[in-house]
Design an enzyme around this catalytic site. Structure first.
Site, mmCIF file in Angstrom:
data_model
loop_
_atom_site.group_PDB
_atom_site.id
_atom_site.type_symbol
_atom_site.label_atom_id
_atom_site.label_comp_id
_atom_site.label_asym_id
_atom_site.label_seq_id
_atom_site.Cartn_x
_atom_site.Cartn_y
_atom_site.Cartn_z
ATOM 1 C CG LEU A 90 -1.911 -1.219 1.178
ATOM 2 C CD1 LEU A 90 -2.304 -1.676 2.561
ATOM 3 C CD2 LEU A 90 -3.128 -0.823 0.347
ATOM 4 N N PRO A 91 0.255 2.423 -0.302
ATOM 5 C CG PRO A 91 -1.078 3.940 -1.478
ATOM 6 C CD PRO A 91 -1.134 2.652 -0.720
ATOM 7 C CB THR A 114 8.392 2.206 1.657
ATOM 8 O OG1 THR A 114 8.964 1.302 0.713
ATOM 9 C CG2 THR A 114 9.504 2.947 2.387
ATOM 10 C CE LYS A 167 12.313 1.399 0.004
ATOM 11 N NZ LYS A 167 12.563 1.073 -1.365
ATOM 12 C CE LYS A 195 5.957 6.107 1.554
ATOM 13 N NZ LYS A 195 5.578 4.859 0.905
#
Ligand code: NAD
Length: 294
Positions: free
Chosen positions: A64-65, A95, A170, A245
């Site tokens: 998902l976003p 992420t 990440k 982001k």
């Protein structure tokens, strides 16, 4: 295996396609009806909610976003945890920040459900080719369960440690990438302004101590690396909005533990300015435009 797959966007749809190809039965949910139709034609089963998808699943995968979407998909009344059977493994590949993963993991554990995080690198090309890298935060038992399925969507499946550590890996990597791209941009633009041939300069950097991935594989100066987005008008690749982001996640995570990330914060501001200029849809290496005459 019956797998619930929720979130079928640029990354999730090709990942789900690879699992269908590998012979799994996918129970799919997304807000976008069109992608559901496309995957149903390949044999996927469309569910009415994350709860309904999870109800029949032996494994749940979400892609998902951002954190708010992940929270709602797991915790809402019609969410994954409302339908899932105790003992079913779950993994979120989005992420997001490590704390959200740990919060949802705690809620899942109260129902006897184990959740891991497995953010990816490799972009949409890697998702299509099934060559993603998965950075997995999970107990050893959950990792052993997830590994064979993740290997059907990726090439490198790395166990980073307990839940949340995949996200930590990440965001640390992407913060460094965002910073190194700015460093290479400054060096290339300075060299050009002072009058050296940029091909010569790139050759020196790439055989000297300034060498890094942003310089030798993804150089932001057009024409240095044929396959880099800089050589095709900064299209494709890794969008500056996504870099922004990830830098936001890194600086916020750093704030929570009182850890200075001085260059990470400066990098975040430079990509934010790029977004304000209307260039957020370009590849992140277009950050170099801020250092060159229009
Ligand atoms: P995307 O926006 O293309 O897809 C997200 C999907 O989630 C969409 O189909 C959307 O309809 C769906 N969605 C949103 N809210 C939902 C809800 N409540 N219930 C069900 N579905 C919902 O995003 P993407 O590019 O596929 O990225 C997914 C994640 O992977 C992000 O966290 C991103 O940062 C990360 N990521 C992306 C890339 C990349 O190159 N695109 C690379 C590495 C990691």
């Amino acid at each position: 295996m019956h797998i619930a797959f929720i979130g079928l966007g640029n990354m999730g749809a090709p990942m789900a396609r690879n699992l269908i190809k590998a012979g799994h039965t996918l129970h799919l949910f997304d807000l976008n009806q069109q992608v559901l139709g496309e995957l149903a034609e390949l044999g996927g089963q469309v569910s009415d909610s994350p709860r309904d998808a999870a109800r029949v699943a032996e494994l749940v995968i979400t892609m998902l976003p951002a954190a708010a979407h992940v929270r709602s998909v797991y915790l809402n009344e019609d969410g994954v945890l409302a339908g899932i059977r105790p003992g079913t493994p779950t993994v979120d590949c989005s992420t997001i920040d490590p704390q959200t993963v740990r919060d949802i993991c705690a809620a899942a554990a109260r129902q006897g459900v184990s959740l891991g995080d497995a953010p990816v690198s490799g972009g949409t090309g890697g998702a299509q080719a099934g060559t993603l890298t998965f950075m997995v935060g999970a107990s050893p038992e959950l990792f052993a369960t997830l590994q064979p399925v993740l290997a059907q969507m990726g090439r490198n499946i790395v166990h980073c440690g307990g839940v949340g550590t995949g996200q930590i890996a990440k965001i640390c990597n992407n913060m460094l990438l965002g910073i190194s791209m700015i460093g290479v941009s400054e060096a290339m633009a300075l060299g050009d302004a002072l009058g050296i041939d940029t091909q010569v300069l790139a050759g020196i950097l790439n055989s000297s101590t300034g060498r890094c991935w942003s310089s030798d594989t993804y150089n932001p100066w057009p024409g240095i690396i044929d396959t880099a987005p800089a050589s095709r008008g900064y299209t494709g690749g890794f969008g500056a909005e996504l870099m922004l982001k990830d830098l936001g996640l890194a600086t916020e995570a750093a704030r929570q533990v009182h850890q200075p990330v001085v260059l990470g914060a400066v990098a975040q501001q430079l990509y934010q300015a790029m977004s304000l200029r209307g260039e957020g849809g370009l590849d992140f290496s277009a950050i170099i435009k801020g250092y060159r005459k229009a």
